[in-house]
Enzyme design. Structure first.
Site, PDB file in Angstrom:
ATOM      1  N   GLY A  13       0.791  -1.230   0.000  1.00  0.00           N
ATOM      2  CA  GLY A  13       0.000   0.000   0.000  1.00  0.00           C
ATOM      3  C   GLY A  13       0.821   1.277   0.000  1.00  0.00           C
ATOM      4  O   GLY A  13       0.408   2.282   0.588  1.00  0.00           O
ATOM      5  N   SER A  14       1.954   1.281  -0.702  1.00  0.00           N
ATOM      6  CA  SER A  14       2.755   2.517  -0.719  1.00  0.00           C
ATOM      7  C   SER A  14       2.059   3.596  -1.554  1.00  0.00           C
ATOM      8  O   SER A  14       2.186   4.786  -1.269  1.00  0.00           O
ATOM      9  CB  SER A  14       4.176   2.252  -1.218  1.00  0.00           C
ATOM     10  OG  SER A  14       4.219   2.192  -2.613  1.00  0.00           O
ATOM     11  N   ASN A  15       1.322   3.190  -2.558  1.00  0.00           N
ATOM     12  CA  ASN A  15       0.548   4.184  -3.310  1.00  0.00           C
ATOM     13  C   ASN A  15      -0.612   4.737  -2.466  1.00  0.00           C
ATOM     14  O   ASN A  15      -0.922   5.917  -2.533  1.00  0.00           O
ATOM     15  CB  ASN A  15       0.017   3.585  -4.624  1.00  0.00           C
ATOM     16  CG  ASN A  15       1.027   3.706  -5.755  1.00  0.00           C
ATOM     17  OD1 ASN A  15       1.600   4.768  -5.975  1.00  0.00           O
ATOM     18  ND2 ASN A  15       1.248   2.610  -6.464  1.00  0.00           N
ATOM     19  N   LEU A  91      -4.417  -6.475  -7.086  1.00  0.00           N
ATOM     20  CA  LEU A  91      -4.145  -7.543  -8.039  1.00  0.00           C
ATOM     21  C   LEU A  91      -5.379  -8.370  -8.373  1.00  0.00           C
ATOM     22  O   LEU A  91      -5.298  -9.330  -9.127  1.00  0.00           O
ATOM     23  CB  LEU A  91      -3.031  -8.457  -7.506  1.00  0.00           C
ATOM     24  CG  LEU A  91      -1.703  -7.747  -7.197  1.00  0.00           C
ATOM     25  CD1 LEU A  91      -0.650  -8.744  -6.733  1.00  0.00           C
ATOM     26  CD2 LEU A  91      -1.205  -6.971  -8.403  1.00  0.00           C
ATOM     27  N   ASN A 108      -6.641   3.251 -12.152  1.00  0.00           N
ATOM     28  CA  ASN A 108      -5.603   2.292 -11.800  1.00  0.00           C
ATOM     29  C   ASN A 108      -4.241   2.930 -12.039  1.00  0.00           C
ATOM     30  O   ASN A 108      -4.109   3.817 -12.869  1.00  0.00           O
ATOM     31  CB  ASN A 108      -5.743   1.030 -12.679  1.00  0.00           C
ATOM     32  CG  ASN A 108      -4.748  -0.056 -12.322  1.00  0.00           C
ATOM     33  OD1 ASN A 108      -4.471  -0.308 -11.149  1.00  0.00           O
ATOM     34  ND2 ASN A 108      -4.192  -0.704 -13.338  1.00  0.00           N
ATOM     35  N   HIS A 110      -0.320   1.817 -13.035  1.00  0.00           N
ATOM     36  CA  HIS A 110       0.442   0.678 -13.546  1.00  0.00           C
ATOM     37  C   HIS A 110       1.914   1.062 -13.721  1.00  0.00           C
ATOM     38  O   HIS A 110       2.214   2.124 -14.257  1.00  0.00           O
ATOM     39  CB  HIS A 110      -0.145   0.200 -14.881  1.00  0.00           C
ATOM     40  CG  HIS A 110       0.522  -1.035 -15.407  1.00  0.00           C
ATOM     41  ND1 HIS A 110       0.230  -2.291 -14.938  1.00  0.00           N
ATOM     42  CD2 HIS A 110       1.506  -1.202 -16.320  1.00  0.00           C
ATOM     43  CE1 HIS A 110       0.990  -3.183 -15.553  1.00  0.00           C
ATOM     44  NE2 HIS A 110       1.779  -2.539 -16.397  1.00  0.00           N
ATOM     45  N   ASP A 151      -5.712  -3.349 -17.895  1.00  0.00           N
ATOM     46  CA  ASP A 151      -4.808  -2.242 -18.269  1.00  0.00           C
ATOM     47  C   ASP A 151      -5.124  -1.646 -19.639  1.00  0.00           C
ATOM     48  O   ASP A 151      -4.226  -1.134 -20.319  1.00  0.00           O
ATOM     49  CB  ASP A 151      -3.331  -2.694 -18.248  1.00  0.00           C
ATOM     50  CG  ASP A 151      -2.898  -3.216 -16.883  1.00  0.00           C
ATOM     51  OD1 ASP A 151      -3.440  -2.750 -15.869  1.00  0.00           O
ATOM     52  OD2 ASP A 151      -2.021  -4.092 -16.840  1.00  0.00           O
ATOM     53  N   GLU A 180       5.090   6.688  -9.680  1.00  0.00           N
ATOM     54  CA  GLU A 180       3.695   6.286  -9.424  1.00  0.00           C
ATOM     55  C   GLU A 180       3.051   7.187  -8.379  1.00  0.00           C
ATOM     56  O   GLU A 180       1.938   7.688  -8.568  1.00  0.00           O
ATOM     57  CB  GLU A 180       3.645   4.827  -8.938  1.00  0.00           C
ATOM     58  CG  GLU A 180       4.008   3.805  -9.999  1.00  0.00           C
ATOM     59  CD  GLU A 180       4.020   2.390  -9.420  1.00  0.00           C
ATOM     60  OE1 GLU A 180       3.028   1.984  -8.786  1.00  0.00           O
ATOM     61  OE2 GLU A 180       5.026   1.679  -9.588  1.00  0.00           O
TER      62      GLU A 180
END
Lengths: 207, 207
Positions: A13-15, A91, A108, A110, A151, A180
Site C-alpha cells: 500500500g505505498s501508493n 491484483l 488504476n 500501472h 490495463d 507512481e
C-alpha cells in the site's frame, strides 16, 4: 470538489500512503472512506488503521458465488457514497457490474508505459524484470481509467523513466514507485478539479 | 574507428540527411559508401547525389527470385566493404541471408518506444496516428539492432517525447523526427567508438 474515495489494495500500500500523505498536507481535498484489501495480511490495512481510516479485508474466495461477492462490494461502496475507486496495487479483478456502475470512476496505476509491459501477468516486480529482460531504455508509470480489460482503459497520465545500464529490477521498481506516487496524486488532483475530459480513448487535460 | 556505411531508405531520407550532416561537420568519422533505395523516386536519392554519395535504386520486384535480389544486394555491400547497414526509414524487408551475414551490423530507427507501436503495419505517419488514437501520453524513438523479426532486435537507444493534448499526427511526426535524428547520430557515434556491448537482448553502453 471533495471526493469520497475507496482505495483497493493487495499489498504494502505505498501508493495508498502517497494519497494519505497528500490529503493530510491538504494537497488533495478528498477523503478516503475505506480501504479494501483482497489479501488478509496486506500492510496497507495497517497503514489505514494508523491513519484512522476504515478498512476491510474482502476476498471473493470467501463467497459462495461471484455474484454474492459483487453484491457485498457494491453495498460497501454505496454505503460509503463512494465517488471514485482507486486501484493501488490491487491484483484482483473488479467485477463487471462494478465497472459498469462506476464507469470512468475507477482509476488504476500501472508501473510501465502502457501499452508496453501491461495486461495479464504484468504486475509487481515481474513488470520490471520483463522490462530489463527486453532491454528497453525507457519505462515509466501510467494512470488510467479502468474498463473491462486488463490495463486497457483510457490513459490519464504517463511519465517516463530512463534506464541506466546497471540497474536491478528491485532498484527500478523503487524508482518507478516514486513516479507512481507523484502521478497518482496529480491524477487525483485533476479529477477533484474536474480537469479531465474523456474523448474516446483520449483523455484531455484542461489546463 | 571509421566505418563504411550503407544507408537503406524508401522515402525522403531525412534521417540520411542527419547522418550526412554529422559526417560533414566531423561529429562522425564514418563514411557513407552507398545509399540504397527500394523506391525509384525517393528524395533521399537526390540528397545522396547533392552530397556526392553513390546511390542505387534496388527493388526486389526487378529480380526473378528473392535469391537473385539477395545476391545482388550482398555483392554491392561486399564491393563497398560495408561495416554497418543503417535502415533509415527503409520500408522493405532485409533478406535473411544478409541479416545473418551482417549480424549485429544492421541498425534501424523506429518512431516509437518499442515494444509499443512497432512491428508489421507500424511505419511512417501511421505510427503517430495509432499513438494518438490509443491516447498515450509518452511516445518517442528507438534505435535497435536488426534481427529476423520486425522491430524486435536489441534496443540501443530510446528517448521519450511527452504528448500535449492538442498535437496532430503530423506535428507529432515532426517532433519525433528531431529525436530520431539525434539518437541515430548518437548511436552511430557509440558504434564508431565501440561503446556498445550486446548481452542477450540488453545493449550495454560503456561510458
Amino acid at each position: 470538489m471533495s471526493l469520497n474515495i475507496a482505495v483497493m489494495i493487495s499489498g504494502s500500500g505505498s501508493n495508498l500512503q502517497s494519497i494519505i500523505d497528500a490529503i493530510e498536507k491538504n494537497s488533495l481535498k478528498s477523503e478516503i472512506k475505506i480501504v479494501i484489501s483482497n489479501t488478509k495480511n496486506a500492510y496497507g490495512l495497517v497503514r489505514a488503521e494508523k491513519h484512522g481510516i476504515k478498512s476491510r479485508y474482502l476476498s471473493k474466495n470467501n463467497y459462495n458465488s461471484p455474484r454474492e461477492y459483487e453484491e457485498e462490494l457494491l453495498e460497501i461502496l454505496n454505503n460509503k457514497k463512494i465517488d471514485l475507486i482507486v486501484l493501488a496495487g490491487y491484483l484482483g479483478i473488479v467485477p463487471g457490474e462494478i465497472i459498469k456502475h462506476y464507469k470512468n470512476k475507477i482509476i488504476n496505476i500501472h508501473p510501465s508505459l502502457i501499452p508496453s509491459f501491461c495486461g495479464k501477468g504484468f504486475y509487481g516486480l515481474t513488470v520490471h524484470e520483463k522490462v530489463l529482460e527486453y532491454g528497453v531504455k525507457v519505462t515509466g508509470a501510467t494512470t488510467h481509467f479502468v474498463d473491462e480489460g486488463v490495463d486497457t482503459g483510457p490513459i490519464i497520465m504517463q511519465e517516463p523513466f530512463k534506464i541506466e545500464d546497471e540497474i536491478t529490477a528491485e532498484e527500478l521498481q523503487k524508482e518507478v514507485l516514486k513516479i507512481e506516487h507523484k502521478i497518482l496524486v496529480e491524477t487525483l488532483g485533476l479529477i477533484e478539479n474536474k480537469k479531465l475530459e474523456i474523448n474516446g480513448r483520449r483523455v484531455l487535460i484542461r489546463r
